[in-house]
Design a protein around this motif. Structure first.
Motif, PDB file in Angstrom:
ATOM      1  N   PRO A  10      13.622  -1.030 -24.326  1.00 57.20           N
ATOM      2  CA  PRO A  10      14.979  -0.290 -24.433  1.00 57.20           C
ATOM      3  C   PRO A  10      15.780  -0.896 -25.314  1.00 57.20           C
ATOM      4  O   PRO A  10      16.553  -0.284 -26.220  1.00 57.20           O
ATOM      5  N   PHE A  11      16.252  -2.205 -25.260  1.00 59.43           N
ATOM      6  CA  PHE A  11      17.186  -2.853 -26.017  1.00 59.43           C
ATOM      7  C   PHE A  11      16.763  -2.921 -27.578  1.00 59.43           C
ATOM      8  O   PHE A  11      17.482  -2.512 -28.256  1.00 59.43           O
ATOM      9  N   SER A  12      15.643  -3.328 -27.846  1.00 57.59           N
ATOM     10  CA  SER A  12      15.050  -3.496 -28.962  1.00 57.59           C
ATOM     11  C   SER A  12      14.891  -2.368 -29.966  1.00 57.59           C
ATOM     12  O   SER A  12      15.359  -1.873 -30.880  1.00 57.59           O
ATOM     13  N   MET A  13      14.322  -0.992 -29.082  1.00 58.31           N
ATOM     14  CA  MET A  13      14.084   0.314 -29.706  1.00 58.31           C
ATOM     15  C   MET A  13      15.664   0.740 -30.031  1.00 58.31           C
ATOM     16  O   MET A  13      15.603   1.367 -31.175  1.00 58.31           O
ATOM     17  N   SER A  14      16.482   0.652 -29.075  1.00 64.07           N
ATOM     18  CA  SER A  14      17.780   1.109 -29.544  1.00 64.07           C
ATOM     19  C   SER A  14      18.389   0.603 -30.589  1.00 64.07           C
ATOM     20  O   SER A  14      19.120   1.078 -31.591  1.00 64.07           O
ATOM     21  N   LEU A  15      18.357  -0.701 -30.876  1.00 58.97           N
ATOM     22  CA  LEU A  15      18.749  -1.571 -31.740  1.00 58.97           C
ATOM     23  C   LEU A  15      18.184  -1.010 -33.156  1.00 58.97           C
ATOM     24  O   LEU A  15      18.982  -0.977 -34.111  1.00 58.97           O
ATOM     25  N   VAL A  16      16.835  -0.808 -33.118  1.00 60.08           N
ATOM     26  CA  VAL A  16      16.370  -0.317 -34.464  1.00 60.08           C
ATOM     27  C   VAL A  16      16.813   1.074 -34.712  1.00 60.08           C
ATOM     28  O   VAL A  16      16.909   1.514 -36.017  1.00 60.08           O
ATOM     29  N   ILE A  17      16.965   1.876 -33.773  1.00 62.95           N
ATOM     30  CA  ILE A  17      17.530   3.261 -34.210  1.00 62.95           C
ATOM     31  C   ILE A  17      18.887   3.237 -34.657  1.00 62.95           C
ATOM     32  O   ILE A  17      19.032   3.982 -35.673  1.00 62.95           O
ATOM     33  N   ARG A  18      19.548   2.470 -34.255  1.00 61.45           N
ATOM     34  CA  ARG A  18      21.019   2.017 -34.535  1.00 61.45           C
ATOM     35  C   ARG A  18      20.990   1.758 -36.039  1.00 61.45           C
ATOM     36  O   ARG A  18      21.994   1.855 -36.992  1.00 61.45           O
ATOM     37  N   LEU A  19      20.035   0.644 -36.166  1.00 61.48           N
ATOM     38  CA  LEU A  19      19.997  -0.167 -37.424  1.00 61.48           C
ATOM     39  C   LEU A  19      19.257   0.762 -38.796  1.00 61.48           C
ATOM     40  O   LEU A  19      19.760   0.418 -39.926  1.00 61.48           O
ATOM     41  N   LEU A  20      18.548   1.649 -38.506  1.00 59.81           N
ATOM     42  CA  LEU A  20      18.015   2.406 -39.707  1.00 59.81           C
ATOM     43  C   LEU A  20      18.232   3.807 -39.455  1.00 59.81           C
ATOM     44  O   LEU A  20      18.579   4.320 -38.332  1.00 59.81           O
ATOM     45  N   PRO A  21      18.071   4.649 -40.489  1.00 60.40           N
ATOM     46  CA  PRO A  21      18.510   5.960 -40.737  1.00 60.40           C
ATOM     47  C   PRO A  21      17.428   6.660 -40.213  1.00 60.40           C
ATOM     48  O   PRO A  21      16.637   7.634 -40.961  1.00 60.40           O
ATOM     49  N   VAL A  22      17.136   6.580 -38.747  1.00 60.34           N
ATOM     50  CA  VAL A  22      15.959   7.360 -38.482  1.00 60.34           C
ATOM     51  C   VAL A  22      16.516   8.175 -37.171  1.00 60.34           C
ATOM     52  O   VAL A  22      15.732   8.910 -36.468  1.00 60.34           O
ATOM     53  N   GLY A  23      17.863   8.718 -37.028  1.00 56.31           N
ATOM     54  CA  GLY A  23      18.120   9.740 -36.449  1.00 56.31           C
ATOM     55  C   GLY A  23      19.654   9.674 -36.268  1.00 56.31           C
ATOM     56  O   GLY A  23      20.512   8.911 -36.901  1.00 56.31           O
ATOM     57  N   HIS A  24      20.217  10.989 -36.034  1.00 63.85           N
ATOM     58  CA  HIS A  24      21.795  11.188 -36.090  1.00 63.85           C
ATOM     59  C   HIS A  24      22.227  10.704 -34.859  1.00 63.85           C
ATOM     60  O   HIS A  24      21.587  10.773 -33.859  1.00 63.85           O
ATOM     61  N   ASN A  25      23.435  10.003 -34.793  1.00 62.58           N
ATOM     62  CA  ASN A  25      23.971   9.183 -33.739  1.00 62.58           C
ATOM     63  C   ASN A  25      24.188   9.915 -32.577  1.00 62.58           C
ATOM     64  O   ASN A  25      23.692   9.663 -31.384  1.00 62.58           O
ATOM     65  N   ALA A  26      24.770  11.143 -32.523  1.00 61.74           N
ATOM     66  CA  ALA A  26      25.135  11.996 -31.280  1.00 61.74           C
ATOM     67  C   ALA A  26      23.912  12.303 -30.914  1.00 61.74           C
ATOM     68  O   ALA A  26      23.726  12.706 -29.731  1.00 61.74           O
ATOM     69  N   SER A  27      23.092  12.781 -31.722  1.00 57.00           N
ATOM     70  CA  SER A  27      21.853  13.503 -31.329  1.00 57.00           C
ATOM     71  C   SER A  27      20.851  12.637 -30.621  1.00 57.00           C
ATOM     72  O   SER A  27      20.247  12.934 -29.541  1.00 57.00           O
ATOM     73  N   THR A  28      20.979  11.317 -30.990  1.00 58.94           N
ATOM     74  CA  THR A  28      20.116  10.166 -30.415  1.00 58.94           C
ATOM     75  C   THR A  28      20.934  10.074 -29.024  1.00 58.94           C
ATOM     76  O   THR A  28      19.905  10.009 -27.829  1.00 58.94           O
ATOM     77  N   ASN A  29      22.193   9.849 -29.054  1.00 55.92           N
ATOM     78  CA  ASN A  29      22.740   9.891 -27.478  1.00 55.92           C
ATOM     79  C   ASN A  29      22.255  10.835 -26.605  1.00 55.92           C
ATOM     80  O   ASN A  29      21.929  10.592 -25.297  1.00 55.92           O
ATOM     81  N   LEU A  30      22.293  12.114 -26.924  1.00 56.76           N
ATOM     82  CA  LEU A  30      21.936  13.418 -26.079  1.00 56.76           C
ATOM     83  C   LEU A  30      20.450  13.279 -25.705  1.00 56.76           C
ATOM     84  O   LEU A  30      19.823  13.338 -24.534  1.00 56.76           O
ATOM     85  N   LEU A  31      19.489  12.951 -26.730  1.00 63.46           N
ATOM     86  CA  LEU A  31      17.956  12.826 -26.305  1.00 63.46           C
ATOM     87  C   LEU A  31      17.665  11.706 -25.459  1.00 63.46           C
ATOM     88  O   LEU A  31      17.032  11.828 -24.503  1.00 63.46           O
ATOM     89  N   ALA A  32      18.385  10.584 -25.716  1.00 59.51           N
ATOM     90  CA  ALA A  32      18.184   9.411 -24.763  1.00 59.51           C
ATOM     91  C   ALA A  32      18.782   9.854 -23.316  1.00 59.51           C
ATOM     92  O   ALA A  32      17.998   9.505 -22.295  1.00 59.51           O
ATOM     93  N   GLY A  33      19.928  10.471 -23.194  1.00 56.22           N
ATOM     94  CA  GLY A  33      20.235  10.979 -22.092  1.00 56.22           C
ATOM     95  C   GLY A  33      19.361  11.855 -21.078  1.00 56.22           C
ATOM     96  O   GLY A  33      19.160  11.813 -20.004  1.00 56.22           O
ATOM     97  N   VAL A  34      18.357  12.587 -21.772  1.00 57.70           N
ATOM     98  CA  VAL A  34      17.485  13.404 -21.099  1.00 57.70           C
ATOM     99  C   VAL A  34      16.259  12.704 -20.867  1.00 57.70           C
ATOM    100  O   VAL A  34      15.085  13.302 -20.266  1.00 57.70           O
ATOM    101  N   SER A  35      16.057  11.555 -21.532  1.00 59.12           N
ATOM    102  CA  SER A  35      14.934  10.916 -21.259  1.00 59.12           C
ATOM    103  C   SER A  35      15.040   9.973 -20.240  1.00 59.12           C
ATOM    104  O   SER A  35      15.887   9.933 -19.498  1.00 59.12           O
ATOM    105  N   SER A  36      14.158   9.117 -19.807  1.00 55.72           N
ATOM    106  CA  SER A  36      14.159   8.049 -18.574  1.00 55.72           C
ATOM    107  C   SER A  36      14.403   6.774 -19.008  1.00 55.72           C
ATOM    108  O   SER A  36      14.446   6.026 -18.137  1.00 55.72           O
ATOM    109  N   VAL A  37      15.053   6.664 -20.234  1.00 52.83           N
ATOM    110  CA  VAL A  37      15.707   5.224 -20.692  1.00 52.83           C
ATOM    111  C   VAL A  37      16.640   4.583 -19.718  1.00 52.83           C
ATOM    112  O   VAL A  37      17.338   5.424 -19.158  1.00 52.83           O
ATOM    113  N   ARG A  38      16.501   3.484 -19.469  1.00 50.59           N
ATOM    114  CA  ARG A  38      17.559   2.801 -18.707  1.00 50.59           C
ATOM    115  C   ARG A  38      19.038   2.612 -19.379  1.00 50.59           C
ATOM    116  O   ARG A  38      18.883   2.579 -20.716  1.00 50.59           O
TER     117      ARG A  38
END
Length: 228
Positions: free
Chosen positions: A128-156
């Protein structure tokens, strides 16, 4: 799907639509300006800092580009403190969006889109740490949408927030430097900004190559990526 899950999901969707309308109608992004910093934040001590954190966190949760918050942080407090406070504000926005989705929409979205959520869980669960880091460093997602998607997942939550905060830092450094107006030669300041951007990009590319299969599995059906 139980009535309770359905009701919470509908409340989340309705509130998202309402918040989006209010933010657009009242031009919330336009309120975040140098004039607002001068009149409401600068010279206000601890209260000014708390106001900046609260408004900056809410702004990024509502999809206002975090680069604006970083620029204003640099403008208000200079490069070092401005970067720190802007990053804290952005992480607060991440926390707001994450728990908003987890408390209201998790059951509804998991029932409605089980395949997509399963992919996201597989992507984030193991690292979860390194994957979250990748998402934020690369343009692979919209910041607010990523937060919402992570919230509905089971990520710690904590590894996700920690990875996000570290991933936010390079761009926040660049924009806080731009906003700070520090007494550096313009060419030197531009060179520092470019070096910071290149360094963050190289880190992101290295992490992407390491986890390419996992990233492609999640993003292949998401359309063109954007980053804020």
């Amino acid at each position: 799907m139980t009535w309770r899950v359905l009701l919470k999901g509908l409340v989340m969707l309705a509130s998202l639509a309402l918040l989006g309308f209010l933010a657009s109608h009242f031009q919330f992004a336009d309120l975040l300006s140098q004039h607002w910093i001068d009149s409401e934040v600068r010279g206000k001590g601890g209260l000014g800092i708390l106001l900046f954190l609260a408004v900056g966190g809410l702004a990024t949760a509502l999809s206002v580009p975090r680069q604006i918050v970083a620029f204003l942080g640099g403008y208000a407090w200079g490069f070092a403190l401005g970067t720190l406070l802007a990053t804290l504000a952005t992480v607060l926005g991440c926390v707001f969006g994450f728990f908003y989705a987890r408390w209201l929409g998790r059951g509804f979205v998991q029932k409605r889109f089980p395949g997509r959520i399963r992919k996201l869980d597989e992507f984030l669960h193991r690292h979860p740490f390194s994957m979250s880091l990748v998402i934020r460093l690369l343009p692979v997602g919209h910041n607010a949408s990523t937060n919402l998607l992570a919230g509905v997942s089971s990520v710690r939550a904590l590894p996700f927030f920690a990875g996000s905060g570290l991933g936010y830092l390079p761009q926040n450094l660049v924009f806080a430097l731009a906003g700070s107006g520090v007494n550096l030669d313009p060419e030197l300041r531009f060179t520092l900004a470019v070096l910071l951007f290149v360094a963050s990009s190289l880190i992101g590319v290295g992490l992407y190559r390491r986890h390419r299969r996992e990233i492609d599995a999640v993003t292949e059906d998401s359309g063109p990526p954007t980053a804020t």
